[in-house]
Write a protein that holds these residues in place. Structure first.
Motif, short mmCIF file in Angstrom:
data_model
loop_
_atom_site.label_atom_id
_atom_site.label_comp_id
_atom_site.label_asym_id
_atom_site.label_seq_id
_atom_site.Cartn_x
_atom_site.Cartn_y
_atom_site.Cartn_z
N UNK A 118 0.81 -1.32 -0.04
CA UNK A 118 -0.09 0.13 -0.24
C UNK A 118 0.51 1.43 -0.13
N UNK A 119 2.16 1.69 -0.23
CA UNK A 119 3.25 2.72 0.75
C UNK A 119 3.26 2.30 -0.76
N UNK A 120 3.41 1.75 -2.32
CA UNK A 120 4.25 1.85 -3.60
C UNK A 120 2.96 2.03 -4.82
N UNK A 121 3.43 2.67 -5.53
CA UNK A 121 3.18 2.37 -6.74
C UNK A 121 2.55 1.08 -7.13
N UNK A 122 1.18 0.53 -7.49
CA UNK A 122 0.56 -0.22 -8.36
C UNK A 122 1.54 -0.77 -8.85
#
Length: 483
Positions: free
Chosen positions: A371-375
């Motif tokens: 949830x902390x990084x781009x998809x």
């Protein structure tokens, strides 16, 4: 093991996510779905996911399966560390206390479900609401730490189970390979077999690493169900064969000490609580029952059966092999193909169980991390975390390649907290405001103290044994079989 997460799915916020006030809805769904895998004895999970409203018998079967893991194989050595009289008696007492703590958790969860009008609470949420109900303002303001603490110990416990599995896999495969040239079809001769020397056990651990990595890369729960079924079948068959063997030809028990040295008793405690620590499985089971009101009776019956089985296997195994008992009773089996196949079956079962055990900490940690990084980076990060965690468990197993000490260490460090300390304190915090008898408070305090002393002394003794053993383990490159 620990199904605490299973107990309600998500301690879901993970120790890292701890700052958030509540787990995201998506994570909660995932964790509720995965909760069943928590205990490490994966068996209970798949069935629970698909079945809505399980019967009394199905609940009992799931409870029994949820308690069957590698811990039972280490109980004969645990009894040796306590004594042929004190060991079985201690197992009975610990079984009773563990069952009582499970009842406490169920009762507290039911209480908060009714009060908050929720259908189900997991272990972490139950502890959080228990702290909110305490008379202490400080505990109320820091209640969210209850979930975080449970999540932390859950992660430690599950990864600890995985370390135990790696050591178990290496020990048993090493013994099978070394004796393969002298393995016969005759399981009744009394010969001493000198096996062929092969590579160090640590190299066997590394050889399993690629297989384990591939297994943990499987993220589909339906595929996991297949592994769960395979693990259950292989372990059940193996356990039946082991039980019939150790019940035969038991020598004179008078040669065995009734009470062992107090220095080794902490090792007994760690291994025993490791075996009984499956408190998390009770909440998802209760949630899935058709008639949840009868769950306490099923829980008592199931834990009575488990305690009797553990006590019997532990006592009979020690009586059968005496001072020659090894860290896993499978290592004492005769050098014939029937009993070598038991080791191979258990290897298959433990490989499958590793993937299911691993699922729990992975699904606590990974949702927060991605949830902390781009998809576009979600999948690479997911797989990288899984790879890192598998390598971590392998490294820890290599550093402590002694099965008996790994069992005791994991049990003392995390299982004592989840199975003894937290439930007892939970009852006090949940009911103190409404008035509790001094006897109940004293009982809970005594259980918590027992768990804490076991945690401190058991951890110290296991680490002390490791340090004294020299290079973290006097593992020879060959094993001697004595029939």
């Amino acid at each position: 093991m620990s199904v605490t997460k299973s107990a309600g799915g998500p301690q879901g916020t993970i120790a890292l996510k701890l700052d958030s006030m509540s787990t995201p809805e998506s994570a909660r769904k995932l964790q509720n779905k995965d909760s069943r895998f928590l205990d490490g004895r994966p068996s209970e999970s798949p069935g629970l996911e698909k079945t809505k409203g399980i019967t009394l018998f199905q609940t009992l079967v799931h409870l029994l399966k949820g308690n069957m893991g590698t811990g039972i194989l280490g109980l004969p050595l645990a009894v040796k560390n306590a004594g042929i009289l004190v060991g079985p008696l201690s197992l009975l007492v610990m079984g009773f206390i563990a069952c009582h703590c499970m009842h406490i958790l169920v009762r507290c969860a039911q209480r908060f479900c009714q009060r908050l009008n929720k259908p189900f609470l997991d272990y972490g949420d139950t502890v959080m609401h228990g702290l909110e109900a305490s008379p202490s303002t400080w505990l109320q303001n820091h209640a969210h730490w209850g979930r975080r603490i449970v999540s932390f110990f859950l992660i430690v416990t599950q990864l600890g189970f995985c370390c135990v599995y790696i050591v178990f896999l290496a020990d048993n495969l090493k013994q099978v390979v070394e004796a393969i040239n002298s393995t016969t079809n005759n399981c009744h001769n009394n010969e001493t077999v000198i096996p062929t020397t092969t590579m160090d056990s640590r190299l066997y651990m590394l050889s399993f690493l690629p297989i384990l990595v591939l297994l943990v890369f499987i993220r589909n729960l339906r595929v996991m169900t297949i592994f769960s079924m395979l693990a259950n079948i292989s372990m059940l068959v193996s356990l039946v064969i082991i039980a019939q063997y150790i019940a035969q030809g038991i020598p004179d028990p008078s040669r065995l000490p009734l009470v062992a040295s107090w220095k080794t008793y902490p090792l007994f405690f760690g291994t025993a609580i490791f075996s009984f620590e499956s408190i998390g499985v009770v909440l998802p089971l209760e949630n899935k029952m058709e008639d949840a009101r009868r769950f306490p009776a099923i829980l008592s019956l199931g834990m009575s059966i488990i305690t009797a089985l553990y006590t019997s296997i532990g006592a009979l195994g020690y009586l059968r092999f005496g001072d020659d008992i090894k860290a896993s009773i499978t290592l004492n089996l005769p050098n014939c193909w029937l009993y070598q196949s038991v080791k191979l079956l258990y290897i298959i079962g433990i490989l499958c169980t590793y993937a299911l055990q691993f699922y729990v900490p992975a699904e606590i940690i990974i949702p927060f991390a991605v949830s902390q990084v781009p998809k576009r980076w979600a999948l690479p990060l997911d797989l990288s975390i899984r790879l890192a965690l598998v390598c971590l468990t392998c490294i820890l197993a290599i550093l402590i390649p002694r099965l008996d000490l790994v069992l005791s260490l994991v049990g003392s460090v995390s299982s004592s907290a989840l199975a003894l300390i937290i439930p007892a304190l939970l009852e006090i915090s949940s009911y103190y405001s409404e008035g509790m008898s001094p006897l109940t408070i004293a009982k809970d305090a005594l259980i918590s103290i027992l768990g804490f002393v076991g945690f401190v002394v058991g951890t110290y003794q296991a680490l002390h044994e490791l340090i004294e053993s020299g290079d973290f383990l006097p593992f020879s490159n060959s094993t001697t079989f004595i029939q």
